[in-house]
Design a protein around this motif. Structure first.
Motif, PDB file in Angstrom:
ATOM      1  N   ALA A  35       1.106  -1.065   0.024  1.00 38.49           N
ATOM      2  CA  ALA A  35      -0.155   0.197   0.264  1.00 38.49           C
ATOM      3  C   ALA A  35       1.007   1.363  -0.277  1.00 38.49           C
ATOM      4  CB  ALA A  35      -1.290   0.031   1.012  1.00 38.49           C
ATOM      5  N   LYS A  50      -1.616   2.850   5.911  1.00 34.16           N
ATOM      6  CA  LYS A  50      -2.988   2.070   5.303  1.00 34.16           C
ATOM      7  C   LYS A  50      -2.125   0.268   5.015  1.00 34.16           C
ATOM      8  CE  LYS A  50      -1.284   4.460   1.407  1.00 34.16           C
ATOM      9  NZ  LYS A  50      -0.342   5.568   2.066  1.00 34.16           N
ATOM     10  N   SER A  51      -3.301  -0.515   4.422  1.00 30.29           N
ATOM     11  CA  SER A  51      -2.861  -2.019   3.830  1.00 30.29           C
ATOM     12  C   SER A  51      -4.005  -2.210   2.726  1.00 30.29           C
ATOM     13  CB  SER A  51      -3.459  -2.170   5.904  1.00 30.29           C
ATOM     14  OG  SER A  51      -2.792  -3.732   5.239  1.00 30.29           O
ATOM     15  N   MET A  52      -2.890  -3.051   2.167  1.00 30.16           N
ATOM     16  CA  MET A  52      -3.946  -3.567   1.240  1.00 30.16           C
ATOM     17  C   MET A  52      -4.241  -4.891   1.658  1.00 30.16           C
ATOM     18  SD  MET A  52      -2.265  -4.781  -2.732  1.00 30.16           S
ATOM     19  CE  MET A  52      -2.470  -2.940  -3.251  1.00 30.16           C
ATOM     20  N   ILE A  62      -6.513  -1.454  -1.419  1.00 31.27           N
ATOM     21  CA  ILE A  62      -5.775   0.081  -0.132  1.00 31.27           C
ATOM     22  C   ILE A  62      -7.051   0.123   0.509  1.00 31.27           C
ATOM     23  CG2 ILE A  62      -4.335   1.538   0.482  1.00 31.27           C
ATOM     24  CD1 ILE A  62      -3.287   1.280  -2.761  1.00 31.27           C
ATOM     25  N   ARG A  92       2.422   3.163  -6.754  1.00 27.49           N
ATOM     26  CA  ARG A  92       2.976   2.243  -5.701  1.00 27.49           C
ATOM     27  C   ARG A  92       4.437   2.044  -5.778  1.00 27.49           C
ATOM     28  NH1 ARG A  92       0.090  -2.032  -4.501  1.00 27.49           N
ATOM     29  NH2 ARG A  92      -0.689  -2.640  -6.912  1.00 27.49           N
TER      30      ARG A  92
END
Length: 182
Positions: A35, A50-52, A62, A92
């Motif tokens: 992310a 944040k995170s995927m 995301i 990204r």
């Protein structure tokens, strides 16, 4: 031993090298790495916010928040890590999703000739093991790695001092520099 061999092999796989460096020397998770945007990087500091993840339909998206409140953090990375990461102008930093990271890492481990069958997540374990071996207190390890803790450790982690944290990170950076040969 094996970690040095693996990292040397990964120099032939730039995207996976980036992922491995962020996990092993910054204790970042796959979803956090996938992310990352150029705007999350400032010098040697990477903001993890944040995170995927997979959505309910199975698509990679995301999520505008990290895994837990403790996962929102700023990671300070050694110079040699930043020197080995290409930060694009847009998009990204790692144009992969977490499952691709796992699969490509697995293939790289098999091709590298190392005896240990590392999983990608083992790189975070490596980070913790080295931190413990260098005598870094648990509270700082948890804060640097974004781990959620029980109530007692949570109180301790909130009381960490920035000066002490910087000194502990410096200890780890020196060790990591030696491991990477930088």
């Amino acid at each position: 031993g094996d970690i040095k061999i693996l990292l040397e092999y990964l120099r032939t796989c730039p995207e996976i090298l980036t992922c491995a460096l962020l996990a092993a020397f910054g204790s970042m998770r796959r979803g956090e790495i996938c992310a990352l945007l150029p705007s999350d990087v400032s010098g040697n500091r990477v903001r993890v916010s944040k995170s995927m993840v997979r959505d309910k339909d199975g698509f990679w998206v995301i999520k505008p928040m990290a895994k837990t409140d403790e996962s929102n953090r700023t990671v300070v990375l050694p110079d040699f890590v930043m020197d080995n990461i290409t930060i694009p102008d847009h998009g990204r930093i790692v144009p992969l999703h977490p499952e691709q990271v796992t699969n490509r890492f697995r293939r790289a481990v098999l091709s590298s000739g190392v005896e240990t069958r590392f999983r990608f997540h083992d790189l975070r374990h490596y980070y913790v093991s080295i931190a413990h071996a260098l005598g870094v207190p648990d509270a700082y390890i948890m804060q640097m790695g974004g781990w959620k803790t029980d109530n007692v450790m949570h109180r301790v982690y909130r009381d960490t001092l920035p000066d002490v944290m910087a000194a502990e990170q410096d200890k780890m950076t020196e060790h990591f520099r030696d491991v990477f040969g930088a």
